[in-house]
Scaffold this active site. Structure first.
Site, PDB file in Angstrom:
ATOM      1  N   HIS A  12       1.130  -9.398  49.382  1.00  0.00           N
ATOM      2  CA  HIS A  12       2.185  -9.859  48.465  1.00  0.00           C
ATOM      3  C   HIS A  12       2.144  -8.913  47.260  1.00  0.00           C
ATOM      4  O   HIS A  12       1.096  -8.764  46.663  1.00  0.00           O
ATOM      5  CB  HIS A  12       1.911 -11.309  48.037  1.00  0.00           C
ATOM      6  CG  HIS A  12       0.633 -11.486  47.273  1.00  0.00           C
ATOM      7  ND1 HIS A  12      -0.255 -12.505  47.503  1.00  0.00           N
ATOM      8  CD2 HIS A  12       0.065 -10.768  46.260  1.00  0.00           C
ATOM      9  CE1 HIS A  12      -1.283 -12.399  46.681  1.00  0.00           C
ATOM     10  NE2 HIS A  12      -1.123 -11.359  45.914  1.00  0.00           N
ATOM     11  N   HIS A  59      -1.327 -15.998  40.100  1.00  0.00           N
ATOM     12  CA  HIS A  59      -1.720 -14.855  39.251  1.00  0.00           C
ATOM     13  C   HIS A  59      -1.518 -15.135  37.766  1.00  0.00           C
ATOM     14  O   HIS A  59      -1.400 -14.212  36.971  1.00  0.00           O
ATOM     15  CB  HIS A  59      -0.919 -13.611  39.624  1.00  0.00           C
ATOM     16  CG  HIS A  59      -1.069 -13.154  41.033  1.00  0.00           C
ATOM     17  ND1 HIS A  59      -0.489 -13.796  42.107  1.00  0.00           N
ATOM     18  CD2 HIS A  59      -1.716 -12.091  41.565  1.00  0.00           C
ATOM     19  CE1 HIS A  59      -0.774 -13.145  43.219  1.00  0.00           C
ATOM     20  NE2 HIS A  59      -1.512 -12.113  42.929  1.00  0.00           N
ATOM     21  N   HIS A 192      -7.104  -3.214  47.209  1.00  0.00           N
ATOM     22  CA  HIS A 192      -6.401  -2.721  46.018  1.00  0.00           C
ATOM     23  C   HIS A 192      -7.155  -3.085  44.750  1.00  0.00           C
ATOM     24  O   HIS A 192      -7.876  -4.074  44.705  1.00  0.00           O
ATOM     25  CB  HIS A 192      -4.942  -3.187  45.942  1.00  0.00           C
ATOM     26  CG  HIS A 192      -4.662  -4.655  45.794  1.00  0.00           C
ATOM     27  ND1 HIS A 192      -5.065  -5.609  46.691  1.00  0.00           N
ATOM     28  CD2 HIS A 192      -3.963  -5.333  44.851  1.00  0.00           C
ATOM     29  CE1 HIS A 192      -4.610  -6.804  46.326  1.00  0.00           C
ATOM     30  NE2 HIS A 192      -3.953  -6.666  45.180  1.00  0.00           N
ATOM     31  N   GLU A 239      -8.512 -10.763  47.406  1.00  0.00           N
ATOM     32  CA  GLU A 239      -7.483 -11.677  47.945  1.00  0.00           C
ATOM     33  C   GLU A 239      -7.629 -11.854  49.460  1.00  0.00           C
ATOM     34  O   GLU A 239      -7.042 -12.784  50.033  1.00  0.00           O
ATOM     35  CB  GLU A 239      -6.083 -11.154  47.614  1.00  0.00           C
ATOM     36  CG  GLU A 239      -5.757 -11.233  46.124  1.00  0.00           C
ATOM     37  CD  GLU A 239      -4.422 -10.580  45.748  1.00  0.00           C
ATOM     38  OE1 GLU A 239      -3.960 -10.776  44.628  1.00  0.00           O
ATOM     39  OE2 GLU A 239      -3.852  -9.848  46.587  1.00  0.00           O
TER      40      GLU A 239
HETATM   41  C1  DHB Z   1       0.113  -5.472  43.083  1.00  0.00           C
HETATM   42  C2  DHB Z   1      -0.596  -6.131  44.100  1.00  0.00           C
HETATM   43  C3  DHB Z   1      -0.857  -7.502  44.000  1.00  0.00           C
HETATM   44  O1  DHB Z   1      -1.547  -8.214  44.947  1.00  0.00           O
HETATM   45  C4  DHB Z   1      -0.396  -8.225  42.912  1.00  0.00           C
HETATM   46  O2  DHB Z   1      -0.616  -9.550  42.892  1.00  0.00           O
HETATM   47  C5  DHB Z   1       0.298  -7.579  41.895  1.00  0.00           C
HETATM   48  C6  DHB Z   1       0.543  -6.205  41.982  1.00  0.00           C
HETATM   49  C7  DHB Z   1       0.431  -4.015  43.168  1.00  0.00           C
HETATM   50  O3  DHB Z   1      -0.102  -3.288  44.017  1.00  0.00           O
HETATM   51  O4  DHB Z   1       1.272  -3.557  42.369  1.00  0.00           O
HETATM   52 FE    FE Z   2      -2.015 -10.322  44.186  1.00  0.00          FE
END
Ligand code: DHB
Ligand code: FE
Length: 279
Positions: A12, A59, A192, A239
């Site tokens: 997401h 978030h 990430h 996550e």
């Molecule tokens: C991004 C990824 C995420 O899981 C999120 O919640 C907000 C931003 C991103 O890669 O920009």
């Molecule tokens: Fe996220």
């Protein structure tokens, strides 16, 4: 009795909302990501779920750092999406299945999990974008039960705890007396990191291993600590625990119907899986 048809997992990312709104699906940057979804649409059209239990992390929209539940379960008739400051268009409200929510809550509390129960709950991009990705028309044919897992403010629940929570949710769904067809959706990941000196960190080898293990050996992923997940998948790569909750809810023999992996969208390695649950 309710039947668990299977699990769907997807990343997401707020930028996906912008790509959908601006109709950029076929642009070279986006095509390899959106190309992953038609097999998921075909599977959903075939299995025809009535309800989606959506495991995600808030978030900062509904919960903020002042009050952060480890696990929370929605028990509302409707869930509204709101602008979280990313400037992405909000989606229409989602219809809840409050009776199934309360059944899941009662059942997991009896198994010594203690979720916060939410009779009002705003849902953010972690919930809304996967719903839009899996049902692009936006006419959701399912009612929903949101399940929120804290992946934001440490201490976070361990991967092992999340797998067990998922198993408790799976037993809860399977014991619901009404004939309902249920899919479980897990959102977030894969590797990430959005902040700090490792911003932009991605670990393809680890992600692909996770996508394999989530099918046939989730216990192997449950052996990692949160700190190890941060090291291997990035601060936001944790996550992945939402995928473990989802996998835990699949009580039968699991068959991988489809998967897709594409790096990067924004700062994130994206993963998509369709797992069928076979009694
Ligand atoms: C991004 C990824 C995420 O899981 C999120 O919640 C907000 C931003 C991103 O890669 O920009
Ligand atoms: Fe996220």
């Amino acid at each position: 009795m309710a039947t668990i048809l299977g699990g769907l997992t997807t990343s997401h990312i707020p930028l996906i909302g912008k790509a959908i709104a601006e109709n950029l699906r076929d642009e070279p940057y986006w095509q390899p990501f959106f190309a992953g979804f038609p097999p998921a649409h075909e599977w959903l059209a075939r299995v025809k779920p009535d309800v989606a239990v959506v495991v995600y992390n808030d978030h900062g929209l509904n919960f903020f750092l002042d009050k952060m539940p480890t696990f929370a379960i929605g028990a509302a008739a409707e869930y509204r999406n709101a602008d979280e400051g990313w400037g992405i268009p909000t989606l229409p409200p989602f219809k809840g299945h409050a009776d199934l929510s309360w059944h899941i809550i009662e059942s997991v509390v009896a198994e010594e999990f203690d979720p916060v129960t939410c009779q009002e709950m705003l849902v953010d991009h972690g919930f809304s974008l996967p719903m839009k990705l899996f049902w692009p028309s936006g006419a959701w044919p399912v009612r929903v039960v949101p399940v929120s897992v804290n992946t934001v403010q440490h201490p976070l629940p361990s991967p092992a705890r999340c797998l067990k929570f998922g198993r408790a949710i799976g037993r809860a769904i399977a014991s619901y007396p009404e004939d309902l067809r249920v899919v479980v959706i897990g959102t977030g990941g894969l590797s990430h990191q959005l902040d700090g000196t490792r911003a932009g960190f991605i670990n393809k080898e680890f992600d692909l291993m996770c996508m394999q293990k989530i099918v046939d050996d989730p216990e192997a992923l449950a052996r990692y600590s949160i700190l190890e997940l941060v090291r291997l998948a990035g601060a936001q790569g944790v996550e992945l625990v939402n995928w473990l909750v989802t996998r835990g809810a699949l009580t039968g023999a699991v068959r991988r119907v489809h998967s897709n992996y594409h790096v990067p969208i924004s700062n994130t390695a994206t993963g998509l899986m369709v797992l069928e649950n076979r009694a």
